[in-house]
Design an enzyme around this catalytic site. Structure first.
Site, PDB file in Angstrom:
ATOM      1  N   TYR A  40      11.138   8.162  15.891  1.00  0.00           N
ATOM      2  CA  TYR A  40      11.175   7.892  14.342  1.00  0.00           C
ATOM      3  C   TYR A  40      12.302   8.708  13.623  1.00  0.00           C
ATOM      4  CZ  TYR A  40       8.691   8.946   9.691  1.00  0.00           C
ATOM      5  OH  TYR A  40       8.136   8.684   8.371  1.00  0.00           O
TER       6      TYR A  40
ATOM      7  N   ARG B 118       0.836  -0.725  -0.006  1.00  0.00           N
ATOM      8  CA  ARG B 118      -0.387   0.063   0.345  1.00  0.00           C
ATOM      9  C   ARG B 118       1.176   0.948   0.224  1.00  0.00           C
ATOM     10  NH1 ARG B 118      -0.653  -1.168   6.134  1.00  0.00           N
ATOM     11  NH2 ARG B 118       0.333   0.434   6.815  1.00  0.00           N
TER      12      ARG B 118
HETATM   13  P1  NAD Z   1       1.865   2.571   4.670  1.00  0.00           P
HETATM   14  O1  NAD Z   1       1.841   2.766   6.590  1.00  0.00           O
HETATM   15  O2  NAD Z   1       0.757   3.405   3.523  1.00  0.00           O
HETATM   16  O3  NAD Z   1       2.816   1.267   4.847  1.00  0.00           O
HETATM   17  C1  NAD Z   1       3.883   1.591   4.845  1.00  0.00           C
HETATM   18  C2  NAD Z   1       4.445   0.179   4.538  1.00  0.00           C
HETATM   19  O4  NAD Z   1       5.104  -0.847   4.965  1.00  0.00           O
HETATM   20  C3  NAD Z   1       3.342  -1.249   4.550  1.00  0.00           C
HETATM   21  O5  NAD Z   1       3.489  -1.943   2.448  1.00  0.00           O
HETATM   22  C4  NAD Z   1       3.517  -2.251   5.377  1.00  0.00           C
HETATM   23  O6  NAD Z   1       2.756  -3.677   4.914  1.00  0.00           O
HETATM   24  C5  NAD Z   1       4.758  -2.432   5.665  1.00  0.00           C
HETATM   25  N1  NAD Z   1       4.976  -2.500   6.935  1.00  0.00           N
HETATM   26  C6  NAD Z   1       4.898  -1.673   7.960  1.00  0.00           C
HETATM   27  N2  NAD Z   1       5.424  -2.426   9.372  1.00  0.00           N
HETATM   28  C7  NAD Z   1       5.365  -3.595   8.540  1.00  0.00           C
HETATM   29  C8  NAD Z   1       6.331  -4.833   8.539  1.00  0.00           C
HETATM   30  N3  NAD Z   1       6.450  -4.941  11.051  1.00  0.00           N
HETATM   31  N4  NAD Z   1       7.460  -6.374   8.201  1.00  0.00           N
HETATM   32  C9  NAD Z   1       6.803  -5.852   6.821  1.00  0.00           C
HETATM   33  N5  NAD Z   1       6.142  -4.713   7.209  1.00  0.00           N
HETATM   34  C10 NAD Z   1       5.916  -3.648   7.469  1.00  0.00           C
HETATM   35  O7  NAD Z   1       2.859   4.560   5.211  1.00  0.00           O
HETATM   36  P2  NAD Z   1       3.953   5.144   3.187  1.00  0.00           P
HETATM   37  O8  NAD Z   1       3.217   6.204   3.856  1.00  0.00           O
HETATM   38  O9  NAD Z   1       3.665   4.627   1.678  1.00  0.00           O
HETATM   39  O10 NAD Z   1       5.286   4.645   4.218  1.00  0.00           O
HETATM   40  C11 NAD Z   1       5.959   4.340   2.805  1.00  0.00           C
HETATM   41  C12 NAD Z   1       8.050   4.421   3.548  1.00  0.00           C
HETATM   42  O11 NAD Z   1       7.195   5.854   3.571  1.00  0.00           O
HETATM   43  C13 NAD Z   1       7.258   4.467   4.883  1.00  0.00           C
HETATM   44  O12 NAD Z   1       9.510   4.122   5.310  1.00  0.00           O
HETATM   45  C14 NAD Z   1       7.930   6.185   5.388  1.00  0.00           C
HETATM   46  O13 NAD Z   1       7.660   6.073   7.032  1.00  0.00           O
HETATM   47  C15 NAD Z   1       7.746   7.023   4.568  1.00  0.00           C
HETATM   48  N6  NAD Z   1       7.352   8.014   4.539  1.00  0.00           N
HETATM   49  C16 NAD Z   1       6.102   8.316   4.444  1.00  0.00           C
HETATM   50  C17 NAD Z   1       5.756   9.542   4.715  1.00  0.00           C
HETATM   51  C18 NAD Z   1       4.081   9.665   4.603  1.00  0.00           C
HETATM   52  O14 NAD Z   1       3.652  11.179   5.068  1.00  0.00           O
HETATM   53  N7  NAD Z   1       3.159   9.295   4.536  1.00  0.00           N
HETATM   54  C19 NAD Z   1       6.742  10.848   5.094  1.00  0.00           C
HETATM   55  C20 NAD Z   1       7.887  10.902   5.239  1.00  0.00           C
HETATM   56  C21 NAD Z   1       8.210   8.908   4.984  1.00  0.00           C
END
Ligand code: NAD
Length: 231
Positions: free
Chosen positions: A142, A12
């Site tokens: 984080y 996702r």
């Molecule tokens: P999301 O929560 O939609 O997706 C996170 C993904 O990580 C999912 O596919 C989930 O299955 C996987 N995941 C989480 N915990 C896990 C575990 N214990 N084992 C295996 N897989 C696991 O988040 P996103 O927004 O798509 O974030 C993706 C990346 O981008 C992350 O590293 C996040 O820190 C980074 N990020 C996101 C944002 C934001 O605002 N969305 C901002 C900065 C950085």
């Protein structure tokens, strides 16, 4: 020959956008999620050793060759500063394990694999604006995990550039996924661009770094935050 790529957290959000962005450029991609299914390899990265098992399975699924690792999986789970100490430490441990240790374990396996085959490779780590700006009172861990990811990326870039092993990091601000929360209008108020980033924008950056960025860019950390934190 298509590039073989492992993308973590592809079920996702940003990861789900990275997969088609890579495939559109001709790559053969193996995805990953917390559990098996949805055409991905399942591995709970909260468990020690899960990253190594994931690497082994991905290597098998990709016929013994991985050219690019994209470390995208991550959690954004808050813990209050006045939480009981054991709860506080457990929250730190879990965030560090998933966001930093599992990413490090996969980077290690990637570097060893790239060494063994002797033809280089790339690593793209999805970090966060929090690495440089810091985060909320509930998210020290984080920000620390993402700052760790940036330091690790730069170390890999400096250590192995001579072997064409390249490493990059992306630092998104808020992105339109579940992780950014529900109130995107409030988030946007702090962003000069007037909106949070789309997963496709971040995916485009990741795909560029994975497949196209010139080798001289290794060690680069690309910001994507609508000028909400300009450094
Ligand atoms: P999301 O929560 O939609 O997706 C996170 C993904 O990580 C999912 O596919 C989930 O299955 C996987 N995941 C989480 N915990 C896990 C575990 N214990 N084992 C295996 N897989 C696991 O988040 P996103 O927004 O798509 O974030 C993706 C990346 O981008 C992350 O590293 C996040 O820190 C980074 N990020 C996101 C944002 C934001 O605002 N969305 C901002 C900065 C950085």
């Amino acid at each position: 020959m298509p590039a073989h790529i492992l993308v973590t957290g592809s079920t996702r959000g940003i990861g789900a956008a990275i997969v088609p962005a890579l495939e559109a450029k001709g790559a053969q991609v193996v995805g990953h999620g917390r559990g098996d299914g949805q055409g991905v390899i399942g591995a709970d990265l909260g468990q020690a050793g899960a990253a190594d098992a994931l690497w082994d399975k991905a290597l098998e699924a990709l016929d013994g060759r991985i050219d690019v690792l994209v470390n995208n999986a991550g959690v954004f789970e808050g813990v209050a500063v006045d939480a009981p100490a054991d709860e506080w430490r457990a929250a730190w441990g879990r965030t560090m394990q998933i966001n930093l240790q599992a990413s490090a374990d996969l980077c290690r396996r990637a570097v060893l694999h790239f060494h063994e085959r002797g033809s280089g490779g790339r690593i793209v780590n999805i970090a966060s604006r929090a690495a440089y700006r810091g985060d909320s009172p509930e998210h020290w861990h984080y920000a620390a995990s993402k700052a760790g990811m940036v330091g690790m990326t730069k170390s890999i870039a400096r250590s192995y550039a001579g072997e064409e092993i390249l490493a990059f990091a992306v630092c998104p601000g808020f992105v339109m996924t579940g992780m950014a929360g529900d109130d995107l209008a409030a988030r946007a108020a702090d962003i000069p661009l007037g909106r949070v980033a789309t997963p496709e924008e971040i995916a485009g950056i990741a795909a560029y770094l994975a497949l196209e960025a010139p080798a001289s860019m290794t060690g680069a950390v690309l910001d994507a935050n609508g000028a909400s934190f300009v450094r």
